[in-house]
Design an enzyme around this catalytic site. Structure first.
Site: not given
Ligand code: EPU
Length: 420
Positions: A22-23, A92, A116, A121-125, A307, A329, A399
């Protein structure tokens, strides 16, 4: 609403075929926005998140047809650039369209995803990196509005934290940018690697694939010619079925898998007393003489994945001794704890550390799924619980797990999908 009824059993047997990841599928479907051609993707998992993203692309004007683990996508006629709240709130990962739409059209509007179950889970980065590439960003009425009328420009981005979808988003934005983008502290997950490899085979030169420093040479706005491809196996689905075998202390083979993506997970099973035979694309797990407790810290790939944390917590309830599980995480990824406790597990929480005392006998009862991986931990617990476990709100499972109950039934589990 559907729910799952699971009867406790003694063991599983046979084999389970693993679906595409999926990811990996989600960023790769978003990537089709960068393609100038129609393309076919094979080995997609038949799960709701994939359908949600295809619906989003269709709303934007793309033509998508999905059947039998195969999709053909033509993004030539995309005319909309707005990912609306009704879709983003349900998934998301919709944020993955931001990089490619902005790179192709010079503007993009994406609803902010909101809360969430597993943490903030912010998107600031993602946004900070796009700003560095020359995008102007405004947050208005719940939407992120981004503009880059003169196109995105390559630059050096140092991620403060490793982010999987953040890295994918910026790789896709950089693919059409002017000049070279360097991403330092990039995610190295196999799903990010596949995205980079496909773009690299499509005329976007990417160096450092699989390392934490990626250098992406953009095409300066030219769409790319992407060949058909197949999605890599789902390492988390694979790990979940290995946990199903482990918790029932059974021998089970999983097929169509990439064993090296599961190195850290297999290592933990071995520490708990299980043994394995690996081939190029299968993993067979054998029962442990005694299930031993384990210490787990979730981290980015190649370390132990967040995960798989919930599933190992269910397994730890059957170990002889005290296991320690530290979640690094996501701050709130322990929603399964109270449900496992209701089934009889002895788990105490201290901040982001869970202490699991085993071995405890679990009893079937009504439990509620709260997020995708938490739900799979409840399924695992249900497999060995005394009596029947009814798992409600299984739309979370749908999902991300392709044909979960059928796969488990074929391996001897007593699992039924029923209507509330
Ligand atoms: N983070 C920030 N700011 C950002 C982005 C991330 O602070 O702009 C933080 C998050 O809050 C978290 C850490 O960085 O503490 C890592 O988050 P990441 O961005 O890597 O997570 P993601 O990309 O939203 C993906 C997977 C998740 C998996 C995580 C970690 C997808 C679609 N989702 O999420 O999968 O847990 O990486 O490996 O690829 C799942 O499949 O059930 C799932 C939640």
């Amino acid at each position: 609403m559907d729910y799952l009824k699971i009867k406790g059993i003694d063991s599983l047997q046979g084999s389970i075929k693993i679906a595409g990841a999926k990811n990996a599928s989600l960023p790769l479907i978003a990537m089709t926005i960068l393609a100038k051609n129609k393309l076919n993707i094979e080995n997609l998992p038949d799960v709701v998140d994939i359908k949600t993203l295809l619906k989003l692309l269709t709303n934007l004007g793309a033509q998508c047809s999905f059947e039998e683990h195969h999709v053909s996508v033509d993004t030539k006629n995309i005319h909309e650039t707005r990912a609306t709240y009704d879709i983003v709130k349900t998934m998301r990962a919709s944020i993955l369209v931001l990089g490619p739409i902005l790179a192709r059209f010079g503007h993009c509007e994406v609803s902010l995803p909101g809360g969430c179950a597993i943490g903030q889970r912010p998107i600031d980065l993602h946004l900070k990196a796009l700003e560095q590439m020359g995008a102007e960003i405004d947050i208005k009425a719940g939407y992120v509005e981004t503009k880059a009328p003169n196109g995105l420009k390559g630059c050096e981005i140092i991620f403060d934290k490793i982010t999987v979808t953040g890295t994918a988003n910026i790789v896709m934005a950089a693919a059409l940018a002017k000049g070279t983008t360097t991403i330092v502290n990039a995610a190295r997950e196999p799903e990010v690697v596949q995205l980079c490899e496909i773009l690299n085979n499509s005329g976007v030169k990417i160096k450092g694939i699989g390392t934490s420093v990626l250098k992406i040479k953009g095409t300066n706005g030219k769409l790319v010619d992407i060949k058909d491809f197949a999605i890599i196996p789902d390492r988390i689905e694979a790990g979940t079925y290995l946990c199903a075998a482990a918790i029932t202390n059974s021998e089970l083979t999983i097929t169509d898998v990439e064993p090296k993506h599961l190195d850290a997970v297999i290592r933990k099973f071995e520490e708990m007393g299980f043994s394995f035979t690996l081939t190029k694309d299968t993993i067979t797990i054998y029962p442990a003489n005694e299930i031993k407790p384990v210490k787990i810290i979730t981290q980015e790939y190649p370390a132990f994945p967040t995960d798989m944390q919930a599933q190992f917590m269910a397994l730890a309830t059957q170990a002889n001794g005290t296991s320690i599980i530290e979640e690094r995480l996501f701050e709130n990824r322990f929603m399964h704890v109270s449900e496992l406790q209701r089934m009889g597990a002895d788990i105490s929480l201290n901040g982001h550390i869970a202490t699991v005392k085993g071995k405890t006998e679990l009893s079937g009862t009504d439990v509620m799924a709260t997020d995708l991986r938490a739900s799979s931990a409840l399924v695992l617990a249900g497999l060995i619980a005394k009596g029947e476990t009814d798992i409600h709100r299984i739309y979370h499972l749908d999902r991300g797990y392709d044909s979960l109950e059928k796969k488990l039934q074929n391996a001897g589990a007593k699992v039924q999908r029923l209507k509330e």
